[in-house]
Scaffold this active site. Structure first.
Site, PDB file in Angstrom:
ATOM      1  N   GLU A   1      85.706   4.263  65.532  1.00 29.30           N
ATOM      2  CA  GLU A   1      84.444   4.942  65.849  1.00 29.30           C
ATOM      3  C   GLU A   1      83.534   3.984  66.596  1.00 29.30           C
ATOM      4  O   GLU A   1      83.242   2.892  66.114  1.00 29.30           O
ATOM      5  CB  GLU A   1      83.725   5.378  64.569  1.00 29.30           C
TER       6      GLU A   1
ATOM      7  N   ASP B   1      71.718   6.733  58.709  1.00 32.47           N
ATOM      8  CA  ASP B   1      72.178   5.361  58.510  1.00 32.47           C
ATOM      9  C   ASP B   1      71.259   4.525  57.623  1.00 32.47           C
ATOM     10  O   ASP B   1      70.043   4.635  57.688  1.00 32.47           O
ATOM     11  CB  ASP B   1      72.339   4.668  59.864  1.00 32.47           C
TER      12      ASP B   1
ATOM     13  N   TYR C   1      85.396  14.766  57.962  1.00 31.87           N
ATOM     14  CA  TYR C   1      84.700  13.566  57.479  1.00 31.87           C
ATOM     15  C   TYR C   1      84.056  13.915  56.144  1.00 31.87           C
ATOM     16  O   TYR C   1      83.097  14.687  56.100  1.00 31.87           O
ATOM     17  CB  TYR C   1      83.637  13.170  58.503  1.00 31.87           C
TER      18      TYR C   1
END
Lengths: 419, 259
Positions: free
Chosen positions: B44, B55, B169
């Site tokens: 990635e 994040d 994911y």
């Protein structure tokens, strides 16, 4: 524009959809709005939407909120005929909608009381919020104190410095104030951090967002809790003038006070609505917060709207002397109203806002918030051009005690620069 | 079957994430070659963004370093073009929707194909917010990887599983990337629930910081995603690129061995 209100209200329920709001486009105002968030938050947003949709038509919920607004916050706030300002400007008759007289000193409490009731109904134990000027943080901490909920407020490190008094108030109210050092250390970064907290603690936490921004259903919920400003004003101005005003002016950062006073007037096409953004040190200087007039469409904090960004889509730092307007985004419904030209968006500089702040203080004995001073500053330019028969309402969204230091510092810097 | 899905046909996939441009694009180029040689199966490539909502602090800081070094999506595309044909691992671009919007969706798809990307992961673009974009990716042979989480409802999971391509994911926890609390206790039942609806490979990410955690979850997953832990190593050896590559290689090998 066909029945604006019906169109936007359909953004909540899937049934009464107009063409613009197909089921797929739920939560959009035209092309603006939506839910651009990590998947972890989708269940919480769906729950919030469902609970809100049910409660918003529930008479008991409405009665409970009405009582709080009346007896706890002191509503209805007056619509004050500013006779001194009117004679001074020698144009239209000027009224101030006195949101500064609310408990905690600004319109922010309208939303936090509404949302704290939602949090209680959803059984959430912990409240988080972001704050810029600290007004929303104080209003959230106040509501959390009253309902005995734990409260954490995220605030940019720079704003903490600019708004020490509000930080202390939040702490007195029992909230934890968490400084945010990332990015520009202002409202945008505090909002990122609040969203990250929410992603992590979504099961027991409600996020009370402070403006008409964020992912669906927040822009709709916050607007609905703020529309009381416009609803009251319409009744009050009819009593005083026997008609609706010609102009309504409000400042726009994220845009909750403006959405609140504009929304009930959207279908009254004879009323001109003016939203005033912060031009900071001047649009040409590149240091401003004039999102609608200078920005480009993109996504930030979960919704699609106009934003200050560079050509790579990196969000730019906004600048305004007013911490509450220092935000590079704007509520998606404002973007829509801008696009369909129902609201005229203008901007005024720090300098003009400070001059308006001083003027109102001097001639009316009312210290306005620096945010609200932007709306006033635009009125100072507009009103002298109007006839004596015309009527202007300015939304005085908050009081300016919190800003006295900023103004002092600004005046100090100014005299140094001039000296 | 696309290149991403093919990876899973004979092994569990090790999927490292790095932020492009941290500390600069030249180093990223070296890092991609090193990851590829040391046992990565899919890589990635993160696009730095000013406001990365999903994040934690480690990847936020990497993004800030990358932006400071002048990294842009166009620059990343140029670097990937230089690397085209030199990597065996399929590459996924991971970034935030606004960067794609400003780059231009059509231009993005064209360039992604040109530089040999296999697909994208956009953590702030749920499947129902721009269905047309995900559809167009698919038409052009690019995978659009979707995320599911421990709190995703069954009805939504069905839709996500149906639409995700390449792999699904699976976010291992409630939180942001690099969360120290690591995968949920109930990881087994979570992934079993997901598997009822998904007949594509499942890769687990968020909070997996080393070989020990890889061993804890390996039997339930088809792949693991490692980001923050790797970025910490990159940050630690910022001023010593040679040592950085050595340390990264040995970390990747240790993860591969644990998988």
């Amino acid at each position: 524009m066909e029945s604006y209100i019906n169109l936007t209200e359909s953004s909540l329920g899937a049934e009464k959809m107009d063409n613009i709001f197909s089921a797929k486009k739920r939560g959009y105002f035209g092309e603006f709005g939506g839910r651009f968030v990590p998947e972890t938050l989708i269940p919480a947003l769906e729950e919030l939407e469902e609970v809100y949709t049910n409660l918003s038509t529930d008479p008991d919920f409405k009665a409970e909120l009405d009582q709080l607004l009346k007896e706890y916050s002191g509503r209805p706030t007056p619509l004050y005929f500013a006779d001194q300002l009117t004679s001074y400007l020698d144009g239209a008759r000027v009224y101030l909608k006195r949101e500064d007289l609310n408990h905690t000193g600004a319109h922010k409490i309208n939303n936090t009381l509404g949302q704290i009731l939602l949090a209680v109904k959803m059984g959430k134990k912990r409240i988080i919020a972001e704050t810029g000027a600290g007004q929303h943080g104080v209003a959230t901490a106040t509501a959390a104190a009253k309902f005995g909920l734990k409260c954490c407020v995220y605030m940019g490190a720079k704003d903490i410095e600019r708004q020490a008094l509000n930080v202390f108030k939040m702490k007195l109210l029992g909230a934890e104030v968490i400084p945010v050092y990332s990015g520009s250390q202002t409202l945008k970064d505090a909002t990122n951090e609040a969203i990250r907290d929410w992603v992590t603690n979504v099961e027991d936490t409600h996020y009370i967002i402070g403006s008409v921004v964020g992912p669906h259903p927040y822009p709709t919920i916050v607007r609905d809790f703020q529309r009381i400003i416009g609803d009251e004003m319409k009744v009050q101005i009819r009593e005083k003038e026997g008609r609706l005003p010609d102009y309504v002016i409000a400042c726009v950062g994220g845009g909750s006070n403006a959405m609140g006073i504009f929304y009930p007037l959207l279908e009254d096409k004879e009323v001109k609505l003016i939203g005033v953004e912060a031009a900071g040190r001047g649009i040409n200087m590149g240091k401003h917060a004039a999102t609608l007039t200078q920005g480009k469409i993109g996504t930030l904090h979960g919704s699609k709207s106009y934003l200050l960004q560079d050509e790579d889509g990196q969000i730019l730092e906004a600048h305004s002397i007013s911490a509450g307007l220092d935000y590079p985004g704007v509520g998606p419904e404002h973007s829509y109203l801008h696009e369909i030209k129902r609201v005229d968006y203008q901007s005024v500089t720090d300098e003009e806002a400070v001059a308006a702040f001083e003027l109102l203080t001097k001639i009316e004995g009312i210290i306005p918030a620096l945010e609200s001073s932007h709306a006033l500053a635009y009125a100072l330019k507009l009103v002298p051009e109007l006839s004596k028969e015309e009527v202007v309402v300015i939304n005085l969204s908050g009081r300016g005690d919190k800003d006295v230091n900023s103004v002092l510092k600004y005046k100090g810097d100014e005299s140094i620069e001039q000296g | 079957m696309n290149r991403v899905e093919q990876v899973f046909s004979d092994r569990k996939a090790l999927i490292p994430y790095i932020t492009a441009g941290d500390p600069d694009l030249k180093t990223t180029e070296e890092l991609l070659l090193t990851l590829d040689k040391s046992g990565a199966d899919i890589i990635e490539v993160g696009v730095p963004y000013s406001d990365p909502l999903a994040d934690g602090p480690v990847i936020q800081a990497a993004g800030q370093r990358a932006l400071k070094s002048g990294t842009t999506l166009a620059g990343i595309m140029e670097m990937l073009l230089r690397l085209k044909g030199h990597l065996k691992s399929p590459l996924l671009l991971m970034g935030y929707y606004n960067c794609i919007l400003q780059y231009g969706k059509e231009r993005f798809i064209e360039d992604a194909i040109k530089v040999g990307l296999s697909g994208v992961i956009l953590p702030d673009l749920p499947f129902d917010q721009d269905e047309d974009f995900y559809q167009r990716l698919k038409c052009k042979g690019l995978v659009g990887i979707l995320m599911t989480t421990p709190v995703t409802s069954e009805c939504r999971l069905k839709e996500i599983a149906k639409r995700s391509s390449g792999f699904l994911y699976c976010v291992s926890l409630l939180g942001v990337t690099g969360d120290r609390k690591g995968p949920l206790q109930e990881i087994k039942s979570y992934l079993e629930r997901v598997r009822q609806y998904a007949n594509i490979p499942l890769a687990l990410g968020f909070g997996i910081d080393g070989p020990d955690k890889v061993r804890e979850v390996r039997e339930f997953v088809d792949g693991v995603i490692i980001g923050s832990a790797l970025i910490k190593i990159i940050a630690r050896y910022n001023d010593n690129p040679e040592q950085m590559l050595t340390e990264v290689a040995s970390f990747i090998k240790s993860l591969k061995a644990a998988l």
